[in-house]
Design a protein around this motif. Structure first.
Motif, PDB file in Angstrom:
ATOM      1  N   HIS A 256       0.825  -1.210   0.000  1.00 50.35           N
ATOM      2  CA  HIS A 256       0.000   0.000   0.000  1.00 50.35           C
ATOM      3  C   HIS A 256       0.860   1.261   0.000  1.00 50.35           C
ATOM      4  O   HIS A 256       0.644   2.197   0.770  1.00 50.35           O
ATOM      5  CB  HIS A 256      -0.957  -0.016   1.198  1.00 50.35           C
ATOM      6  CG  HIS A 256      -2.008  -1.082   1.104  1.00 50.35           C
ATOM      7  ND1 HIS A 256      -1.798  -2.367   1.574  1.00 50.35           N
ATOM      8  CD2 HIS A 256      -3.247  -1.071   0.554  1.00 50.35           C
ATOM      9  CE1 HIS A 256      -2.888  -3.087   1.339  1.00 50.35           C
ATOM     10  NE2 HIS A 256      -3.775  -2.330   0.715  1.00 50.35           N
ATOM     11  N   ALA A 257       1.850   1.253  -0.867  1.00 51.85           N
ATOM     12  CA  ALA A 257       2.605   2.458  -1.236  1.00 51.85           C
ATOM     13  C   ALA A 257       3.615   2.960  -0.207  1.00 51.85           C
ATOM     14  O   ALA A 257       3.995   4.123  -0.248  1.00 51.85           O
ATOM     15  CB  ALA A 257       1.653   3.592  -1.606  1.00 51.85           C
ATOM     16  N   ALA A 258       4.059   2.101   0.711  1.00 52.61           N
ATOM     17  CA  ALA A 258       5.182   2.508   1.561  1.00 52.61           C
ATOM     18  C   ALA A 258       6.407   2.711   0.671  1.00 52.61           C
ATOM     19  O   ALA A 258       6.581   2.019  -0.332  1.00 52.61           O
ATOM     20  CB  ALA A 258       5.467   1.437   2.609  1.00 52.61           C
ATOM     21  N   GLY A 259       7.248   3.663   1.007  1.00 55.63           N
ATOM     22  CA  GLY A 259       8.371   4.031   0.151  1.00 55.63           C
ATOM     23  C   GLY A 259       9.504   3.022   0.147  1.00 55.63           C
ATOM     24  O   GLY A 259       9.540   2.081   0.938  1.00 55.63           O
ATOM     25  N   ARG A 260      10.443   3.252  -0.751  1.00 54.71           N
ATOM     26  CA  ARG A 260      11.600   2.370  -0.905  1.00 54.71           C
ATOM     27  C   ARG A 260      12.451   2.344   0.368  1.00 54.71           C
ATOM     28  O   ARG A 260      12.975   1.301   0.755  1.00 54.71           O
ATOM     29  CB  ARG A 260      12.438   2.846  -2.103  1.00 54.71           C
ATOM     30  CG  ARG A 260      13.623   1.978  -2.452  1.00 54.71           C
ATOM     31  CD  ARG A 260      14.302   2.511  -3.715  1.00 54.71           C
ATOM     32  NE  ARG A 260      15.559   1.827  -4.002  1.00 54.71           N
ATOM     33  CZ  ARG A 260      15.664   0.693  -4.673  1.00 54.71           C
ATOM     34  NH1 ARG A 260      14.580   0.106  -5.115  1.00 54.71           N
ATOM     35  NH2 ARG A 260      16.846   0.150  -4.900  1.00 54.71           N
ATOM     36  N   GLY A 261      12.573   3.502   1.023  1.00 52.70           N
ATOM     37  CA  GLY A 261      13.333   3.552   2.264  1.00 52.70           C
ATOM     38  C   GLY A 261      12.714   2.684   3.349  1.00 52.70           C
ATOM     39  O   GLY A 261      13.415   1.998   4.081  1.00 52.70           O
ATOM     40  N   TYR A 262      11.375   2.743   3.451  1.00 50.56           N
ATOM     41  CA  TYR A 262      10.678   1.902   4.421  1.00 50.56           C
ATOM     42  C   TYR A 262      10.959   0.429   4.136  1.00 50.56           C
ATOM     43  O   TYR A 262      11.294  -0.341   5.048  1.00 50.56           O
ATOM     44  CB  TYR A 262       9.176   2.155   4.373  1.00 50.56           C
ATOM     45  CG  TYR A 262       8.373   1.202   5.234  1.00 50.56           C
ATOM     46  CD1 TYR A 262       8.166   1.470   6.588  1.00 50.56           C
ATOM     47  CD2 TYR A 262       7.850   0.026   4.697  1.00 50.56           C
ATOM     48  CE1 TYR A 262       7.437   0.586   7.381  1.00 50.56           C
ATOM     49  CE2 TYR A 262       7.131  -0.862   5.488  1.00 50.56           C
ATOM     50  CZ  TYR A 262       6.931  -0.577   6.823  1.00 50.56           C
ATOM     51  OH  TYR A 262       6.228  -1.469   7.607  1.00 50.56           O
TER      52      TYR A 262
END
Length: 213
Positions: free
Chosen positions: A107-113
């Motif tokens: 659900h669109a958590a970022g690459r860093g996450y």
């Protein structure tokens, strides 16, 4: 009594046997109080680091690959952590954390996450195995709006947090961006986290343990 901060690289925490070795090192010296772990590294030359597995899973999601491909990738990550827990004989159910990470990535958590979850999950297991408290780096390590490390805020918040715990595990590699999202340092950033923790703790010694050159 002096205070020591330790950082362990991914190869040093690649499997349960390495976890046992790390625990023995930490327990051998009562001054070793705060520990910064990396994500699980390679168990053998042909193996894949968990961070690289997370990047691959993230890329599959971004490219709208089939759910089967995504789940096959993520189940490999799941297996790495569950095998460590089972081989340690640890009474710890990490399935809820693993499910949460998977859903966040979907659900669109970022690459860093995505990349940071290798350290996050490994730190949870290590803290449980050692009987230490867990401090999430997202709550104590900060970046400025321009992306630079916020040393002043981090020192203030992290020092106060560490003072509440005799022993703690703090995952390496990431912190909190100015907009509240997870942001990582560059690859190898757990070394940076270790030095940040050592400074905030006013440590007498920072030990950087690794199994590789």
């Amino acid at each position: 009594m002096s205070l020591k901060v330790l950082k362990f690289g991914g190869t040093s925490l690649a499997d349960a046997e390495h976890f046992r070795q790390v625990a023995a090192i930490i327990k051998a010296d009562p001054d070793r109080r705060y520990v910064v772990p990396s994500a699980p590294g390679k168990r053998e030359k042909s193996d894949t680091k968990v961070t690289d597995m997370l990047y691959r899973c993230y890329d599959l999601i971004k490219s709208r690959s089939s759910m089967e491909s995504i789940d096959n990738c993520y189940n490999e990550i799941r297996a790495r952590y569950t095998s460590i827990i089972e081989d340690l004989g640890l009474d710890y159910d990490i399935s809820g954390e693993l499910d949460y990470v998977r859903n966040a990535m979907l659900h669109a958590a970022g690459r860093g996450y995505a990349a940071s979850r290798g350290e996050y999950l490994n730190a949870l297991i290590l803290a449980k195995y050692l009987g230490f408290d867990f401090i999430d780096a997202e709550n104590v390590i900060f970046f400025k709006e321009n992306g630079a490390f916020d040393q002043e805020k981090t020192d203030r918040v992290l020092s106060a947090e560490l003072a509440q715990y005799r022993h703690a595990v703090i995952p390496g590699f990431y912190g909190c961006a100015a907009n509240g999202t997870v942001k990582t340092f560059s690859r190898g950033g757990s070394d940076i986290t270790g030095s940040i923790v050592a400074r905030a703790a006013n440590a007498d010694l920072y030990e950087n343990w690794t199994d590789v050159s």
